[in-house]
Design an enzyme around this catalytic site. Structure first.
Site, mmCIF file in Angstrom:
data_model
loop_
_atom_site.group_PDB
_atom_site.id
_atom_site.type_symbol
_atom_site.label_atom_id
_atom_site.label_comp_id
_atom_site.label_asym_id
_atom_site.label_seq_id
_atom_site.Cartn_x
_atom_site.Cartn_y
_atom_site.Cartn_z
ATOM 1 N N GLU B 47 48.969 34.841 38.826
ATOM 2 C CA GLU B 47 48.223 34.829 40.098
ATOM 3 C C GLU B 47 48.974 35.588 41.185
ATOM 4 O OE1 GLU B 47 48.667 32.153 38.229
ATOM 5 O OE2 GLU B 47 46.715 31.202 37.854
ATOM 6 N N PHE B 109 43.957 16.228 37.636
ATOM 7 C CA PHE B 109 44.602 17.304 36.887
ATOM 8 C C PHE B 109 44.435 18.623 37.631
ATOM 9 C CE2 PHE B 109 44.214 20.715 33.644
ATOM 10 C CZ PHE B 109 45.551 20.735 33.268
ATOM 11 N N GLN B 110 45.524 19.331 37.805
ATOM 12 C CA GLN B 110 45.567 20.617 38.524
ATOM 13 C C GLN B 110 45.012 20.525 39.933
ATOM 14 O OE1 GLN B 110 43.932 23.689 35.879
ATOM 15 N NE2 GLN B 110 46.005 24.073 35.115
ATOM 16 N N LYS B 159 34.664 22.622 42.330
ATOM 17 C CA LYS B 159 33.922 23.071 41.148
ATOM 18 C C LYS B 159 32.449 22.656 41.205
ATOM 19 C CE LYS B 159 34.525 23.142 36.131
ATOM 20 N NZ LYS B 159 35.355 22.628 35.018
ATOM 21 N N MET B 464 71.380 45.142 46.885
ATOM 22 C CA MET B 464 71.493 44.898 48.326
ATOM 23 C C MET B 464 72.335 43.655 48.599
ATOM 24 S SD MET B 464 70.851 46.152 51.233
ATOM 25 C CE MET B 464 69.394 47.104 51.617
#
Lengths: 85, 550
Positions: B47, B109-110, B159, B464
């Site tokens: 993602e 869940f999630q 959803k 760096m």
């Protein structure tokens, strides 16, 4: 350290207070006192927050005015905060 | 039509034909709607890759970048990309699936608190709670992402609402035009300009965001003002103008830093006095009055008080900034300083050191590539070398993570840029540390057969950080060794990407030519010496004239 009273009108959305308090904290201000009412006719949040900081208040005012759900920010007065506060 | 179909319909109305994302449980209805949609979805491999691809797409094209992710870890993975977009003022709309409404707030869940999570890193966050609000919320999201100072906006859609029956109704969304600067503020700016003898123009990323490159260049051309640029402003000023002194700040040119320290008037346009620009703030441009052009009132006098503030659309305000004063003596002094102290390049073909000089290589690439090419960078030494040693004809040709400084930006941003500008050469310049941060996106290049070029500058170090350890931490090289990097040629080959490694100066020119002429993806792996450092460097909390020069 100065204390300021902010009078804020904001949209009555679920995350408005959370966002407002997040910005106050992130920009280096502490909340002393807070009250919030919903103005019934307009469905607008009427918020009064007393904050204190060593930083100039315009820095917070400008950041609050940028929030999508904040419609108005008015700084009522400034006082020197007590040492114990 | 269900909520998912309606979402895609609204995207189409905004001209969105390309989105980046990754599916998962809570966003399955939207992916089901995509199956028959004209909207083309590019599956990334993480993602964060999707968010940066959307960002690259937006930055390279000036359009809105759109990305999709599922709930929970899908959103947490997006967050860095959205923070980057907001910090660099890039319009991105992220649409995320949320667990179904009855499960929200149950630690399902999630499930994650998307609004709570995103408030600090987006311009605004929406969670749709009623199907009737979906369409207007999406319209508002596009309006907020693109108006004023742009940024990232999340729309979180449970959803069950993606599946709920929805009908499209005309929606009236209040659009916000940029304010026009007040006449008296411009008059005050003109007065300061009339009384200045050593003015310098300090240009930031806001000029490009405000589509005011043409107006800015006209102002410079007609007044002859010496000018400097921030990292985000690169490409806004004409690189051929001798009065353009290069980048300012920690790794800025000597001429730009010294000119700003000496100037008596600093005209900031779409710039925000970032600490990497000012060095020690109290000693920055100590003799200068400041005129600050911006669209965001919160940036004015945030760090350096402005004597005059011009708030509003640059396209309209810059043409009103005029002067008849002749600054040619000051301009000449700045140009001489620039010529005396400018970067000198050792042609790689004649370099007897045995080590490839990355600064000369990037300068050569800059001359070799088509002027329409897009360069993306990651973050670190290579990023500063690109900023110092390459020239950009327009701001949309350099995509870099400026404000947030996010390693892993370059490769997915290049993928997004290639989607938005399929006919232009897109080159991701990266370092071996940054490259590995989103290396999975090589899979996206393979999947869509993208001709993205990768110039991987490899010093087997986190260069760096190591440079700072050398300078400021007594050469205690803590956790900056990457000598166990993978075999980058084999890695590229695993994704069907043609690759070559060079380590000798004499190989540079031919290899760069092969890379830019390649019609397919190409990885040019360049081994450099670990002690190549970025100069000049202004140590932290130090005035800009006290730069170290190696």
């Amino acid at each position: 350290m100065k204390q300021h009273l902010l009078k804020i009108k904001a949209n009555n959305e679920p995350a408005t207070m959370e966002q407002l308090l997040r910005v106050v904290r992130f920009r280096g201000f502490k909340v002393d006192k807070i009250s919030m009412n919903i103005l019934p006719q307009e469905q607008v949040m009427d918020i009064q927050v007393s904050v204190k900081s060593k930083r100039p208040i315009h820095l917070l005012e400008n950041q609050l005015k940028k929030l999508v759900d904040v419609n108005q920010v008015f700084i009522e007065h400034a006082t020197v905060a007590q040492a114990h506060m | 039509m269900n909520g998912a179909n309606l979402t895609l319909e609204v995207l189409k109305r905004y001209g969105v034909d390309t989105v980046f994302g990754y599916p998962g449980g809570a966003i399955m209805p939207l992916y089901d709607a995509l199956y028959d949609s004209e909207v083309k979805h590019y599956l990334c491999r993480h993602e964060q890759g999707a968010a940066f691809s959307a960002l690259g797409y937006a930055k390279a094209s000036g359009k809105v970048g759109v990305c999709f992710a599922t709930s929970g870890p899908g959103v947490t993975n997006l967050i860095t990309g959205l923070a980057d977009a907001t910090a660099d003022s890039v319009p991105v709309v992220a649409i995320t699936g949320q667990v179904a409404s009855p499960l929200m707030g149950t630690d399902a869940f999630q499930e994650i608190d998307v609004v709570g999570l995103s408030l600090a890193v987006t311009k605004h966050s929406f969670q749709v709670t009623e199907i009737e609000e979906l369409e207007s919320t999406l319209h508002k999201a596009f309006e907020i992402a693109t108006s004023g100072r742009p940024g990232a906006v999340i729309v979180d859609i449970p959803k069950d609402l993606q599946l709920a029956e929805a009908s499209s109704k005309p929606v009236l969304v209040e659009t916000q035009e940029l304010p026009v600067a007040q006449t008296d503020s411009i008059e005050k700016a003109n007065q300061l300009l009339r009384h200045a003898s050593k003015p310098v123009l300090y240009v930031g990323g806001g000029v490009s965001l405000g589509n005011a490159v043409e107006e800015l260049r006209f102002f410079v051309q007609s007044t002859g003002l010496p000018s400097v640029s921030t990292l985000k402003g690169l490409g806004a000023l004409d690189p051929q103008d001798h009065g353009y002194l290069g980048m300012i700040g920690m790794h800025g040119t000597k001429a730009s830093n010294l000119a700003v320290q000496e100037c008596d008037l600093l005209i900031a346009v779409g710039a925000r006095f970032d600490d990497r620009v000012t060095g020690k703030l109290d000693e920055f441009a100590p003799r200068a009055k400041v005129i600050h052009f911006d669209v965001d009132p919160a940036e004015v006098s945030k760090l350096r008080p402005a004597d005059v503030t011009v708030l509003g659309d640059f396209k309209k305000s810059l043409p009103k900034l005029t002067t008849e004063v002749d600054f040619s003596v000051w301009r000449k002094k700045c140009i001489e300083l620039s010529e005396e102290t400018g970067f000198k390049y050792l042609a790689n073909a004649n370099n007897p050191t045995g080590n490839i000089d990355p600064t000369s290589m990037l300068n050569e690439l800059s001359q070799l590539m088509e002027q329409t090419s897009v360069i993306t960078t990651d973050v670190g030494q290579h990023q500063m070398w690109v900023a110092q040693h390459m020239k950009f004809a327009e701001p949309r040709n350099l995509l870099t993570s400026g404000a947030l400084g996010t390693m892993g930006f370059g490769l997915p941003a290049a993928i997004g840029a290639q989607m938005s500008r399929p006919d232009d050469c897109v080159i991701a310049v990266s370092g071996d540390g940054s490259f590995m941060m989103n290396v999975q996106e090589l899979g996206t290049i393979k999947r869509f057969n993208l001709p993205v070029k990768i110039l991987l500058i490899d010093n087997t170090k986190l260069g760096m950080v190591r440079q700072w350890q050398r300078l400021f931490f007594d050469k205690r090289f803590s956790e900056t060794d990457l000598s166990d990097n993978p075999d980058f040629l084999q890695l590229a080959q695993a994704f069907d990407i043609q690759a070559e490694t060079i380590s000798q100066p004499g190989e540079v020119t031919g290899a760069l030519q092969r890379m830019v002429k390649s019609e397919n993806a190409y990885l040019l792996h360049v081994r450099i010496n670990e002690d190549q450092n970025v100069w000049p460097l202004v140590p932290p909390n130090t005035a800009n004239q006290a730069m170290l020069e190696g």
